[in-house]
Design a protein around this motif. Structure first.
Motif, PDB file in Angstrom:
ATOM      1  N   SER A  39      59.205 -22.802   3.852  1.00 21.91           N
ATOM      2  CA  SER A  39      58.962 -21.506   4.884  1.00 21.91           C
ATOM      3  C   SER A  39      59.678 -20.287   4.223  1.00 21.91           C
ATOM      4  CB  SER A  39      59.619 -21.872   6.171  1.00 21.91           C
ATOM      5  OG  SER A  39      60.826 -22.315   6.089  1.00 21.91           O
ATOM      6  N   ALA A  59      57.181 -17.220   3.245  1.00 18.58           N
ATOM      7  CA  ALA A  59      57.467 -16.056   4.079  1.00 18.58           C
ATOM      8  C   ALA A  59      57.220 -14.851   3.120  1.00 18.58           C
ATOM      9  CB  ALA A  59      58.782 -16.033   4.638  1.00 18.58           C
ATOM     10  N   ARG A  82      42.927 -17.427   8.203  1.00 18.59           N
ATOM     11  CA  ARG A  82      43.804 -18.487   8.686  1.00 18.59           C
ATOM     12  C   ARG A  82      44.109 -19.628   7.644  1.00 18.59           C
ATOM     13  NH1 ARG A  82      43.963 -23.141  11.962  1.00 18.59           N
ATOM     14  NH2 ARG A  82      45.696 -23.201  13.528  1.00 18.59           N
ATOM     15  N   ALA A 127      49.418 -20.133   9.045  1.00 13.28           N
ATOM     16  CA  ALA A 127      49.743 -18.768   8.290  1.00 13.28           C
ATOM     17  C   ALA A 127      48.512 -18.194   8.231  1.00 13.28           C
ATOM     18  CB  ALA A 127      50.568 -18.787   7.211  1.00 13.28           C
ATOM     19  N   ARG A 128      48.747 -16.769   7.961  1.00 15.73           N
ATOM     20  CA  ARG A 128      47.443 -16.037   7.343  1.00 15.73           C
ATOM     21  C   ARG A 128      47.905 -15.296   6.182  1.00 15.73           C
ATOM     22  NH1 ARG A 128      43.770 -15.195  10.887  1.00 15.73           N
ATOM     23  NH2 ARG A 128      44.061 -15.768  12.956  1.00 15.73           N
ATOM     24  N   TYR A 129      46.668 -15.210   5.201  1.00 10.44           N
ATOM     25  CA  TYR A 129      46.819 -14.577   4.030  1.00 10.44           C
ATOM     26  C   TYR A 129      45.529 -13.682   3.996  1.00 10.44           C
ATOM     27  CZ  TYR A 129      46.511 -13.722  -0.852  1.00 10.44           C
ATOM     28  OH  TYR A 129      46.393 -13.295  -2.153  1.00 10.44           O
ATOM     29  N   ASP A 164      51.379 -14.028   5.775  1.00  9.26           N
ATOM     30  CA  ASP A 164      51.707 -13.281   7.129  1.00  9.26           C
ATOM     31  C   ASP A 164      51.785 -14.415   8.157  1.00  9.26           C
ATOM     32  OD1 ASP A 164      51.744 -10.695   5.768  1.00  9.26           O
ATOM     33  OD2 ASP A 164      49.645 -10.834   5.841  1.00  9.26           O
ATOM     34  N   GLU A 165      52.457 -14.172   9.375  1.00 13.37           N
ATOM     35  CA  GLU A 165      52.244 -14.950  10.419  1.00 13.37           C
ATOM     36  C   GLU A 165      52.831 -16.352  10.234  1.00 13.37           C
ATOM     37  OE1 GLU A 165      48.939 -14.105  13.153  1.00 13.37           O
ATOM     38  OE2 GLU A 165      48.905 -12.048  12.194  1.00 13.37           O
ATOM     39  N   LEU A 166      53.688 -16.570   9.467  1.00 10.90           N
ATOM     40  CA  LEU A 166      53.993 -18.078   8.998  1.00 10.90           C
ATOM     41  C   LEU A 166      54.355 -18.651  10.208  1.00 10.90           C
ATOM     42  CD1 LEU A 166      54.140 -20.360   6.696  1.00 10.90           C
ATOM     43  CD2 LEU A 166      56.447 -19.115   6.264  1.00 10.90           C
ATOM     44  N   GLU A 167      53.998 -19.814  10.401  1.00 13.63           N
ATOM     45  CA  GLU A 167      54.574 -20.719  11.749  1.00 13.63           C
ATOM     46  C   GLU A 167      54.575 -22.119  10.911  1.00 13.63           C
ATOM     47  OE1 GLU A 167      52.323 -20.831  15.006  1.00 13.63           O
ATOM     48  OE2 GLU A 167      51.940 -18.710  14.928  1.00 13.63           O
TER      49      GLU A 167
END
Length: 124
Positions: free
Chosen positions: A17, A21, A48, A42-44, A25-28
């Motif tokens: 992580s 990071a 998604r 996450a988003r790239y 983006d928006e890494l969970e």
């Protein structure tokens, strides 16, 4: 759908992580303890991604990381492995890219990235 897969030796808690990071983006992804399969998102570039960690790959010391989505941050597994190695400073392995599911792997060479450099090796 594109996917990347690398193998990380002796994965430290939070290492994936921390590295991702900087690229997504928006890494969970809760990788504080990788003792079981871990799924994250996450988003790239607005798309998604699914992120999966599979501990215990190839003799228990490696964790498989799979990143799947319409677009991924690296063009091939080796580029992803290089980025991971720079961030985590532990041995990273990946397929050379020409293996297909169902093909024999007895003599297959894998990329190994570590303090000795980049080399193609037989896994065992």
């Amino acid at each position: 759908m594109q996917d990347l897969e690398i193998y990380i030796r002796d994965l430290e808690p939070g290492a994936v992580s921390g590295w991702l990071a900087n690229h997504l983006d928006e890494l969970e992804l809760d990788d504080g303890e990788v003792t079981r399969v871990i799924k994250g998102v996450a988003r790239y570039e607005g798309e998604r991604l699914r992120i999966s960690l599979y501990p215990g790959a190839f003799g228990k010391r490696f964790t498989s990381l799979v990143i799947e989505g319409p677009r991924v941050p690296w063009n091939r597994d080796l580029d992803c492995a290089r980025s991971a190695w720079r961030a985590m400073d532990t041995e990273i392995r990946c397929s050379p890219g020409d293996w297909k599911e169902g093909e024999p792997v007895e003599d297959e060479k894998w990329w190994r990235l570590d303090h000795r450099g980049e080399q193609q090796v037989v896994w065992n």
